[in-house]
Design a protein around this motif. Structure first.
Motif, short mmCIF file in Angstrom:
data_model
loop_
_atom_site.label_atom_id
_atom_site.label_comp_id
_atom_site.label_asym_id
_atom_site.label_seq_id
_atom_site.Cartn_x
_atom_site.Cartn_y
_atom_site.Cartn_z
N SER A 94 -7.99 12.50 1.39
CA SER A 94 -7.85 11.39 2.44
C SER A 94 -6.48 12.00 3.09
O SER A 94 -5.79 12.09 2.33
CB SER A 94 -7.91 9.88 1.66
OG SER A 94 -7.24 9.32 2.74
N ARG B 81 -3.23 13.10 4.32
CA ARG B 81 -2.55 14.42 3.60
C ARG B 81 -2.50 14.24 2.27
O ARG B 81 -2.54 13.26 1.59
CB ARG B 81 -1.15 14.49 4.47
CG ARG B 81 -1.04 14.73 5.77
CD ARG B 81 -0.99 13.46 6.53
NE ARG B 81 -0.47 12.01 6.15
CZ ARG B 81 0.92 11.61 6.30
NH1 ARG B 81 1.80 12.42 7.11
NH2 ARG B 81 1.31 10.57 5.81
N GLU C 58 -5.73 7.28 8.72
CA GLU C 58 -4.80 8.35 7.95
C GLU C 58 -5.07 9.91 8.27
O GLU C 58 -4.13 10.68 8.31
CB GLU C 58 -5.22 8.18 6.41
CG GLU C 58 -3.97 8.44 5.49
CD GLU C 58 -4.13 8.03 4.02
OE1 GLU C 58 -4.94 8.71 3.42
OE2 GLU C 58 -3.55 6.70 3.62
N ASN D 255 1.96 2.65 -0.25
CA ASN D 255 2.90 3.64 -0.91
C ASN D 255 3.70 3.16 -2.21
O ASN D 255 4.26 4.02 -3.07
CB ASN D 255 3.66 4.40 -0.07
CG ASN D 255 2.78 5.38 0.90
OD1 ASN D 255 2.11 6.17 0.67
ND2 ASN D 255 2.73 4.57 2.08
N SER E 63 4.73 9.94 -2.84
CA SER E 63 3.76 9.24 -2.19
C SER E 63 2.70 10.17 -1.43
O SER E 63 1.87 9.47 -0.96
CB SER E 63 4.30 8.25 -1.12
OG SER E 63 5.12 7.23 -2.12
N ASN F 283 -2.50 12.46 -3.50
CA ASN F 283 -3.50 11.20 -3.62
C ASN F 283 -4.03 11.03 -5.10
O ASN F 283 -3.68 11.73 -6.05
CB ASN F 283 -4.65 11.99 -2.73
CG ASN F 283 -4.27 11.87 -1.30
OD1 ASN F 283 -4.09 10.76 -0.68
ND2 ASN F 283 -4.71 13.03 -0.61
N HIS F 284 -4.61 9.94 -5.07
CA HIS F 284 -5.22 9.91 -6.58
C HIS F 284 -6.56 10.48 -6.70
O HIS F 284 -7.23 11.02 -5.81
CB HIS F 284 -5.57 8.33 -6.59
CG HIS F 284 -6.62 8.05 -7.59
ND1 HIS F 284 -6.10 7.80 -8.86
CD2 HIS F 284 -7.91 8.04 -7.58
CE1 HIS F 284 -7.20 7.35 -9.93
NE2 HIS F 284 -8.17 7.48 -9.08
N ASN G 64 -12.52 8.84 -3.36
CA ASN G 64 -13.44 10.17 -2.75
C ASN G 64 -13.55 11.34 -3.89
O ASN G 64 -13.94 12.42 -3.57
CB ASN G 64 -12.65 10.48 -1.70
CG ASN G 64 -13.46 9.92 -0.24
OD1 ASN G 64 -14.41 9.52 -0.24
ND2 ASN G 64 -12.34 9.77 0.87
C1 LIG Z 1 0.25 7.06 -1.32
S1 LIG Z 1 -0.83 7.37 -0.03
C2 LIG Z 1 -1.41 9.03 -0.56
C3 LIG Z 1 -1.00 10.20 0.77
C4 LIG Z 1 -1.87 9.80 1.96
N1 LIG Z 1 -3.22 10.44 1.81
C5 LIG Z 1 -1.38 10.21 3.15
O1 LIG Z 1 -2.08 10.88 4.08
O2 LIG Z 1 -0.19 9.78 3.38
C6 LIG Z 1 -2.21 6.52 -0.86
C7 LIG Z 1 -3.43 6.38 0.32
O3 LIG Z 1 -4.11 7.63 0.45
C8 LIG Z 1 -5.54 7.46 0.38
N2 LIG Z 1 -6.22 8.01 -0.94
C9 LIG Z 1 -5.41 8.24 -2.10
N3 LIG Z 1 -6.32 8.90 -2.89
C10 LIG Z 1 -7.40 8.65 -2.47
C11 LIG Z 1 -8.59 8.81 -3.15
N4 LIG Z 1 -8.92 9.55 -4.09
N5 LIG Z 1 -9.85 8.34 -2.31
C12 LIG Z 1 -9.77 7.82 -0.98
N6 LIG Z 1 -8.61 7.61 -0.63
C13 LIG Z 1 -7.39 8.04 -1.28
C14 LIG Z 1 -5.75 6.11 0.36
O4 LIG Z 1 -5.85 5.47 1.69
C15 LIG Z 1 -4.31 5.41 -0.16
O5 LIG Z 1 -4.19 4.17 0.20
#
Ligand SMILES: C[S@@+](CC[C@H](N)C(=O)[O-])C[C@H]1O[C@@H](n2cnc3c(N)ncnc32)[C@H](O)[C@@H]1O
Length: 535
Positions: free
Chosen positions: A187, A189, A260, A297, A326, A329-330, A385
């Protein structure tokens, strides 16, 4: 007339100094600001060449006023303005001792050790340095040490661990390891490894923009305590962002949850404490924007000390914002882990990764079944995802999966659940890492069986060996303290005086590095292993 004005300024200066001595920082800043503008006013109105003495006296007083104002701002943690005051003072007197000390202290707080070192190196040449030599040498040593940590990431928590986590917290500096930010398939970055890394390698050490901590009893049913803490965190973040352009600017690079996929990919250098200041222009803080960024975050702390020492951390609650981490990703099959020490988050590799791989950690406990993970991801506001979830979704319609989940819920013989899962995986031809994924989903059952002599006697011969199973789970979700605990208990049961053979100990150390990061002194890692078996 001139005398009257001089007297007025004299009074204002004394008032400001008095307030400073009484530690009334805000009021003293006000008084110093008035004094400084009066000085400016008089200097610009002094045209007579005969007045050069007066101008030079005024400039001298102004230098000290800026310096004292900087000290007051330092005490209020308004580092940005404090730095500006120091620079004004140093424009008047480029080696002003008191100002150099204050600027150095501010730069240390901003993790800019190299620049701080330059200040202290000039200060040490001043005649006043001999009176303050102990303090100055302390600062010089600290800057040298921290600058090297910041460059090399050579942190060592050994002494802290050996003191049973009771000693002084280890000194940390912001550190950015071999990572970069790129577009992620998960998702938006994500953070990626720029070289091959083995389990335990340090990725990041990031200082919080703000943290809010407290004891929240389980009985806080309506979450009102949590809400108060959240509001305090928001205020702290807004305050920090208002005080520092750099802080606001880098926070604004974070996702606020909307679109995102179209977010820009920032370069990693912007997040270094010594990044070029001109990158960060003056911008008015938008509280609404910060609120939605915090929503996506902010992270809750888990304390290494309480976890390792096995103390109950149920009532402890800490929530904060750490910017660079932050971007991670998870994933339900993560390759990194995070720990919180003081105001810092430390991220390390929990299983070997290749250059170019995305780095992920669990936002929640990944040792749980798909349905629980789905619930936890949805409380974070996303559908996970990751590859593990996709793989398990393909199996969730199978009758056997449902039966095993019900078996766990009803507390049936968990050895039976493990046996059934192993047998199903053979039939469904589940291979390699996917096995580790599924085993981690049923960790409750595996850990119960491994921890019970009775269950091991009954099922041990019908399921694969414990060591192989643990290895597969580490491959599936990375190392973890719970795996290490089961492994250590296994070593104890199997004899060799309870300490295991050399090979077993090497394996335990590797698991330990994955779970707790590279700890330099072997004795310290052994101490963790001992604590784990006692908890
Ligand atoms: C702390 S941010 C991570 C960085 C984010 N992807 C960015 O571009 O800034 C957390 C967000 O990333 C996305 N995200 C993180 N891990 C994910 C995963 N395993 N599946 C889907 N979305 C994820 C969700 O939208 C979540 O709210």
């Amino acid at each position: 007339m001139e005398n009257e004005e001089d007297e007025k300024m004299q009074l204002l200066r004394s008032k400001a100094t008095d307030l400073l001595l009484r530690e009334e920082w805000k009021e003293s800043i006000q008084a110093y600001s008035q004094f400084i503008s009066l000085c400016h006013h008089h200097i610009s109105n002094t045209r007579n060449r005969m007045d050069t003495d007066r101008v030079s006296r005024l400039r001298k007083s102004m230098c000290l006023a800026y310096s004292n104002q900087a000290e007051a701002r330092f005490r209020l943690r308004d580092f940005n303005q404090g730095l500006k005051d120091c620079d004004e003072a140093l424009k008047i007197e480029d080696a002003h001792f008191k100002t150099l000390l204050c600027k150095g202290k501010i730069l240390i707080n901003l993790d800019r050790y190299n620049l701080a070192l330059q200040c202290f190196k000039i200060a040490v040449l001043d005649p006043q340095a001999s009176v303050n030599s102990e303090m100055l040498n302390g600062y010089l040593e600290k800057c040298k040490k921290m600058e090297s940590l910041l460059r090399t990431g050579g942190f060592d928590f050994s002494d802290w661990i050996l003191s049973g986590f009771r000693g002084k917290l280890p000194e940390l500096a912001e550190y950015i390891g071999p990572v970069e930010i790129k577009k992620s398939e998960i998702s938006g970055r994500g953070l990626f490894a720029t070289k091959n890394l083995d389990s335990g390698s340090l990725l990041l050490v990031t200082k919080a923009v703000a943290v809010e901590r407290g004891i929240l009893p389980q009985s806080d049913i309506d979450n009102s305590g949590q809400l108060v803490m959240w509001k305090n965190l928001v205020d702290k973040v807004v305050d920090s962002a208002g005080k520092c352009n750099r802080t606001y600017h880098i926070i604004c690079k974070l996702s606020n949850g909307e679109e995102e996929e179209s977010l820009e990919v920032p370069g990693i250098d912007m997040f270094r404490p010594d990044a070029d200041e001109s990158l960060f222009s003056d911008e008015k803080v938008d509280k609404g924007r910060l609120l939605s960024i915090l929503d996506v975050n902010s992270l809750t702390e888990d304390m290494i000390s309480t976890k390792v020492l096995g103390k109950s951390s149920n009532d402890y609650y800490g929530v904060g914002l750490w910017v660079l981490s932050s971007f991670i990703n998870h994933s339900c099959y993560p390759n990194a882990k995070r720990f919180h020490i003081g105001d810092y988050v430390i991220v390390h590799i929990s299983r070997d990764v290749k250059a170019g791989e995305e780095l992920t950690f669990g936002y929640f406990d990944v040792f749980s079944p798909l349905c629980n993970r789905k619930k936890m991801a949805s409380s974070w506001g996303f559908d996970c995802n990751c590859k593990r979830c996709k793989f398990e979704e393909g199996l969730c319609s199978k009758q056997e999966m449902k039966e095993m989940e019900i078996g766990i819920e009803r507390g049936l013989d968990l050895g039976g659940v493990v046996y059934k899962l192993e047998e199903c995986m053979r039939r469904w031809m589940v291979r390699g890492r996917a096995k580790g994924h599924l085993r981690a989903s049923f960790w409750v059952a595996y850990s119960e069986v491994f921890g019970s002599e009775k269950l091991m006697r009954k099922w041990g011969r019908r399921i694969p060996a414990m060591e192989a199973l643990l290895e597969s789970i580490v491959d599936g979700v990375g190392s973890d303290g719970r795996i290490l605990k089961v492994f250590m208990e296994g070593i104890k049961r199997n004899g060799n005086g309870g300490s295991g053979g050399v090979v077993e100990m090497e394996k335990a150390m590797k698991l330990g590095r994955g779970a707790y990061g590279k700890v330099m002194k072997k004795q310290a890692m052994k101490s963790i292993l001992e604590l784990i078996t006692q908890s």
